[in-house]
Design an enzyme around this catalytic site. Structure first.
Site, PDB file in Angstrom:
ATOM      1  N   GLY A   1       0.799  -1.204   0.000  1.00 42.89           N
ATOM      2  CA  GLY A   1       0.000   0.000   0.000  1.00 42.89           C
ATOM      3  C   GLY A   1       0.838   1.262   0.000  1.00 42.89           C
TER       4      GLY A   1
ATOM      5  N   GLU B   1       3.006  -1.774   8.731  1.00 38.91           N
ATOM      6  CA  GLU B   1       4.094  -2.571   8.146  1.00 38.91           C
ATOM      7  C   GLU B   1       5.388  -2.318   8.904  1.00 38.91           C
ATOM      8  OE1 GLU B   1       4.204  -1.521   4.016  1.00 38.91           O
ATOM      9  OE2 GLU B   1       2.785  -3.093   3.478  1.00 38.91           O
TER      10      GLU B   1
ATOM     11  N   HIS C   1      14.501  -8.080  -1.156  1.00 37.55           N
ATOM     12  CA  HIS C   1      13.394  -8.712  -0.445  1.00 37.55           C
ATOM     13  C   HIS C   1      13.850 -10.126  -0.115  1.00 37.55           C
ATOM     14  CE1 HIS C   1       9.484 -10.349   0.490  1.00 37.55           C
ATOM     15  NE2 HIS C   1       9.004  -9.121   0.510  1.00 37.55           N
TER      16      HIS C   1
ATOM     17  N   ARG D   1      13.895  -7.428   7.426  1.00 37.68           N
ATOM     18  CA  ARG D   1      14.159  -7.859   6.055  1.00 37.68           C
ATOM     19  C   ARG D   1      15.637  -8.063   5.725  1.00 37.68           C
ATOM     20  NH1 ARG D   1      10.929  -4.280   1.568  1.00 37.68           N
ATOM     21  NH2 ARG D   1       8.938  -5.202   2.019  1.00 37.68           N
TER      22      ARG D   1
ATOM     23  N   HIS E   1      14.907  -5.676  -4.963  1.00 38.32           N
ATOM     24  CA  HIS E   1      13.523  -5.215  -4.842  1.00 38.32           C
ATOM     25  C   HIS E   1      13.360  -3.725  -5.112  1.00 38.32           C
ATOM     26  CE1 HIS E   1       9.440  -5.570  -3.544  1.00 38.32           C
ATOM     27  NE2 HIS E   1       9.601  -4.816  -2.467  1.00 38.32           N
TER      28      HIS E   1
ATOM     29  N   ARG F   1      15.046   2.001   2.492  1.00 41.10           N
ATOM     30  CA  ARG F   1      13.670   2.480   2.257  1.00 41.10           C
ATOM     31  C   ARG F   1      12.702   1.856   3.261  1.00 41.10           C
ATOM     32  NH1 ARG F   1       9.018   0.213  -1.319  1.00 41.10           N
ATOM     33  NH2 ARG F   1       9.995  -1.734  -0.699  1.00 41.10           N
TER      34      ARG F   1
HETATM   35  C1  LIG Z   1       6.519  -6.693  -6.161  1.00 36.91           C
HETATM   36  C2  LIG Z   1       6.619  -5.269  -5.679  1.00 36.91           C
HETATM   37  C3  LIG Z   1       5.869  -4.865  -4.582  1.00 36.91           C
HETATM   38  C4  LIG Z   1       5.946  -3.542  -4.128  1.00 36.91           C
HETATM   39  N1  LIG Z   1       5.139  -3.125  -3.109  1.00 36.91           N
HETATM   40  C5  LIG Z   1       5.132  -1.810  -2.758  1.00 36.91           C
HETATM   41  C6  LIG Z   1       4.209  -1.306  -1.807  1.00 36.91           C
HETATM   42  O1  LIG Z   1       3.375  -2.037  -1.282  1.00 36.91           O
HETATM   43  N2  LIG Z   1       4.262   0.024  -1.498  1.00 36.91           N
HETATM   44  C7  LIG Z   1       5.159   0.881  -2.057  1.00 36.91           C
HETATM   45  O2  LIG Z   1       5.161   2.069  -1.739  1.00 36.91           O
HETATM   46  N3  LIG Z   1       6.040   0.425  -2.977  1.00 36.91           N
HETATM   47  C8  LIG Z   1       6.038  -0.873  -3.348  1.00 36.91           C
HETATM   48  N4  LIG Z   1       6.911  -1.318  -4.286  1.00 36.91           N
HETATM   49  C9  LIG Z   1       7.792  -0.330  -4.937  1.00 36.91           C
HETATM   50  C10 LIG Z   1       6.968   0.531  -5.888  1.00 36.91           C
HETATM   51  O3  LIG Z   1       6.035  -0.294  -6.560  1.00 36.91           O
HETATM   52  C11 LIG Z   1       7.848   1.233  -6.915  1.00 36.91           C
HETATM   53  O4  LIG Z   1       8.878   1.909  -6.272  1.00 36.91           O
HETATM   54  C12 LIG Z   1       7.032   2.243  -7.712  1.00 36.91           C
HETATM   55  O5  LIG Z   1       5.904   1.611  -8.268  1.00 36.91           O
HETATM   56  C13 LIG Z   1       7.878   2.856  -8.817  1.00 36.91           C
HETATM   57  O6  LIG Z   1       7.039   3.610  -9.640  1.00 36.91           O
HETATM   58  P1  LIG Z   1       7.653   4.378 -10.870  1.00 36.91           P
HETATM   59  O7  LIG Z   1       6.522   5.104 -11.521  1.00 36.91           O
HETATM   60  O8  LIG Z   1       8.829   5.155 -10.454  1.00 36.91           O
HETATM   61  O9  LIG Z   1       8.195   3.215 -11.819  1.00 36.91           O
HETATM   62  P2  LIG Z   1       7.434   1.915 -12.521  1.00 36.91           P
HETATM   63  O10 LIG Z   1       6.107   1.743 -11.913  1.00 36.91           O
HETATM   64  O11 LIG Z   1       8.406   0.858 -12.474  1.00 36.91           O
HETATM   65  O12 LIG Z   1       7.239   2.482 -13.975  1.00 36.91           O
HETATM   66  C14 LIG Z   1       8.341   2.707 -14.824  1.00 36.91           C
HETATM   67  C15 LIG Z   1       7.830   2.991 -16.210  1.00 36.91           C
HETATM   68  O13 LIG Z   1       8.900   3.399 -17.031  1.00 36.91           O
HETATM   69  C16 LIG Z   1       8.842   2.740 -18.286  1.00 36.91           C
HETATM   70  N5  LIG Z   1      10.189   2.729 -18.831  1.00 36.91           N
HETATM   71  C17 LIG Z   1      11.330   2.248 -18.283  1.00 36.91           C
HETATM   72  N6  LIG Z   1      12.371   2.488 -19.098  1.00 36.91           N
HETATM   73  C18 LIG Z   1      11.885   3.139 -20.179  1.00 36.91           C
HETATM   74  C19 LIG Z   1      12.462   3.652 -21.355  1.00 36.91           C
HETATM   75  N7  LIG Z   1      13.775   3.539 -21.632  1.00 36.91           N
HETATM   76  N8  LIG Z   1      11.659   4.269 -22.259  1.00 36.91           N
HETATM   77  C20 LIG Z   1      10.329   4.382 -22.027  1.00 36.91           C
HETATM   78  N9  LIG Z   1       9.719   3.913 -20.916  1.00 36.91           N
HETATM   79  C21 LIG Z   1      10.500   3.308 -20.010  1.00 36.91           C
HETATM   80  C22 LIG Z   1       8.253   1.387 -17.946  1.00 36.91           C
HETATM   81  O14 LIG Z   1       7.712   0.801 -19.101  1.00 36.91           O
HETATM   82  C23 LIG Z   1       7.197   1.808 -16.929  1.00 36.91           C
HETATM   83  O15 LIG Z   1       6.065   2.312 -17.596  1.00 36.91           O
HETATM   84  C24 LIG Z   1       6.831  -2.629  -4.758  1.00 36.91           C
HETATM   85  C25 LIG Z   1       7.588  -3.049  -5.848  1.00 36.91           C
HETATM   86  C26 LIG Z   1       7.486  -4.351  -6.315  1.00 36.91           C
HETATM   87  C27 LIG Z   1       8.291  -4.768  -7.509  1.00 36.91           C
END
Ligand SMILES: Cc1cc2nc3c(=O)[nH]c(=O)nc-3n(C[C@H](O)[C@H](O)[C@H](O)COP(=O)(O)OP(=O)(O)OC[C@H]3O[C@@H](n4cnc5c(N)ncnc54)[C@H](O)[C@@H]3O)c2cc1C
Length: 541
Positions: free
Chosen positions: A50, A119, A241, A287, A348, A383
């Site tokens: 979340g 958490e 993780h 963790r 992670h 984090r």
């Molecule tokens: C399994 C899992 C569980 C998690 N649980 C939690 C949680 O409960 N709470 C929490 O706060 N965080 C959690 N996290 C961490 C959190 O999800 C991420 O830190 C956050 O979603 C990152 O968001 P973002 O928009 O920065 O990147 P992302 O959501 O990773 O999006 C990146 C985007 O960039 C695009 N992209 C990448 N490179 C390029 C490129 N060269 N050209 C064009 N597009 C590109 C991808 O296609 C994607 O659309 C979790 C992560 C994972 C993997």
């Protein structure tokens, strides 16, 4: 001439950070959102727990700030922490306004309407969530709003190769005004131009053999920003993780910490329970302690995985508490009500990244970075769970509002040449890319993983240099492909991670080295800041 129109802003990436930024810009701007996969693919979609926010009368911003500072092991930037925490409730309100349906608390009588969980590291209940699939609810709702917005044009399967900077009158590198992007479907590289560019490309956990992240997390934004002349910071702090399912066909499937919370035991292949040897809290240790213990046992015994066993609990209990994990494992032939599941720790979260200020500005004028790609100072050396989605929402909003304030005064982007491929040919050796990719991720796991030593880091450094020179050769000779571009970025980010790790001569937070096993007791510990050759701090608008 380019067939792609000129936009006000280009957002590279479509997770929580990119889509938040795009939606807030689109009230008055023409925005292009580029995503290298489907629009919804990225870490955001898989976030389970979340989003942290102070939403309960028994909680306070000071508690949330303090918890974050404690987790960050002395390296959080308190201003950034305060900024994020103070803007959290508004960010959640905005999501609800977009239509995100968080789980409600049916028992509430005058308390908060939404259910809040607690958490690790949080001293209060403050995690707002949508059952155990918060990221999916957030991402798909933002996607709906983006797709219906006439001011946003979506370019899926467009992988940004590099961002562009104009030449100033003095022949220096000036503002960022666009990017080249590979259309993965046609294989053509297109030119995108705009007044500002936002990197929202997520983290770099795919640099490791085992990762909880989807395939898109190849550190592209960090690599592009570095090549463009931005500083990066704290890349030694990669969060692992402890338990990801180990199975040849189960890519990146996380086994929630709740399994250990509900009595799950970690076992060696011979059935020996090993956590009590490492920590009196056994499987309930934090963790990083559990991840280190598993790593130690795997290295000591040369085994590929350990086992996590919850089968001593009644089957009904397992089915009601862990329906998704049960179903996923059963699909793979593992019945967790009867047998243990094979697990490994997995990379992670990328705590470091492209250095930004509280408006998301990088060192390069016109180039912003938001979300996991950015280093804002929020996470410090470790984090705290559920602060990362929050960071995406808060910094996405602050970057958007700064761009909007500046927009009318920003210059039109200059003309630029189309991508020139006249001297390259088709590769007849794709195996080089796949081999190097495999090798990089394996030695990063073995030498730069959870427990480090200077010798192992130097070994990795040497190999990365060799790989980078091979990749550069390849890049200069053949048509670019998705895999080649990602490998080029991963190898560069690997080099930056190793350099950062070698610079930190202590163990702190997520960085643990046997050569310097203690935390330096100094009062003001420093971030690890790497400066690219091209770096020249330019005045920001
Ligand atoms: C399994 C899992 C569980 C998690 N649980 C939690 C949680 O409960 N709470 C929490 O706060 N965080 C959690 N996290 C961490 C959190 O999800 C991420 O830190 C956050 O979603 C990152 O968001 P973002 O928009 O920065 O990147 P992302 O959501 O990773 O999006 C990146 C985007 O960039 C695009 N992209 C990448 N490179 C390029 C490129 N060269 N050209 C064009 N597009 C590109 C991808 O296609 C994607 O659309 C979790 C992560 C994972 C993997």
């Amino acid at each position: 001439m380019s067939t792609i129109p000129v936009y006000d802003v280009i957002v590279l990436g479509s997770g929580a950070a990119g889509l938040t930024t795009a939606l807030l810009l689109a009230d008055t701007c023409k925005v292009a959102v580029l995503s290298k996969c489907d629009l919804s693919e990225g870490s955001t979609l898989y976030a389970q727990g979340g989003i942290a926010a102070v939403l309960d009368a028994t909680d306070s911003t000071e508690y949330h700030i303090n918890d974050t500072l404690v987790a960050g092991a002395g390296l959080c930037d308190v201003n950034s922490v305060r900024f994020v925490v103070e803007n959290a409730a508004q960010a959640i309100k905005r999501l609800i306004g977009y239509g995100v349906e968080f789980t409600r608390d049916d028992q509430a009588t005058g308390g908060p309407v939404y259910h809040l969980t607690r958490e690790g590291g949080h001293s209060r209940r403050r995690i707002i969530h949508a059952a155990d699939a918060t990221g999916r609810e957030v991402e798909t709702t933002l996607e709906e709003r983006v797709r219906e917005n006439p001011n946003i044009t979506v370019y899926e399967y467009h992988l940004a190769v590099d961002v562009l900077r104009e030449k100033t009158a003095e022949g220096r590198q000036g503002r960022c005004f666009g990017a080249y992007a590979l259309d993965r479907r046609s294989g053509k590289v297109n030119l995108f131009r705009a007044k500002a560019v936002v990197l929202a490309t997520g983290g770099a956990s795919k640099v490791y053999l085992y990762s909880s992240n989807p395939d898109s997390c190849t550190g592209d934004g960090i690599a592009m920003a570095w090549r463009a002349g931005c500083r990066v910071a704290n890349l030694e702090f990669m969060q692992f993780h402890p338990t990801c399912l180990y199975h040849p066909t189960a890519k990146s499937f996380l086994i929630s910490e709740a399994v250990r919370g509900e009595g799950g035991r970690l076992l060696l292949p011979n059935g020996e329970r090993f956590m009590p040897r490492f920590d009196e809290r056994a499987e309930l240790a934090p963790r990083d302690v559990v991840a280190r213990a598993i790593d130690h046992e795997m290295k000591r015994l040369g085994i590929d995985c350990v086992l996590l066993d919850i089968s001593h609990q009644p089957a009904e209990f397992i089915l009601s508490h862990f329906p998704t994990i049960h179903a996923k494992c059963l699909e793979l032939g593992i019945d967790i009500t009867k047998q243990p599941m094979p697990v490994v720790p997995a990379a992670h979260y990328t705590c470091g990244g492209v250095m930004t200020d509280h408006l998301g500005r990088t060192d390069v004028p016109g180039l912003y970075a938001v979300g996991e790609v950015a280093f804002t100072g929020l996470h410090g050396a470790n984090r705290m769970a559920s602060n990362s989605l929050l960071e995406c929402l808060v910094y996405g909003a602050s970057a958007a509002s700064h761009i909007l304030e500046q927009l009318t005064t920003l210059p039109e982007p200059p003309q630029a040449p189309q991508w020139d491929e006249s001297w390259v040919t088709n590769s007849d050796e794709e195996v080089v890319v796949s081999h190097n990719w495999e090798e990089l991720r394996r030695f990063m796991w073995d030498y730069v993983g959870i427990v480090r030593t200077t010798k192992r880091l130097e070994r990795a450094q040497h190999r990365i240099e060799l790989l980078l020179s091979e990749i550069d050769d390849y890049y200069g000779s053949f048509h670019v492909s998705n895999d080649l571009l990602e490998l080029r970025n991963l190898a560069l980010v690997a080099k930056l991670i190793v350099r950062s790790a070698l610079q930190r001569r202590e163990s702190r937070g997520l960085h643990y080295t046997l050569d310097f096993p203690h935390t330096d007791p100094i009062a003001a510990p420093q971030n690890t800041i790497l400066v690219p050759k091209k770096f020249r701090l330019a005045p920001q608008p």
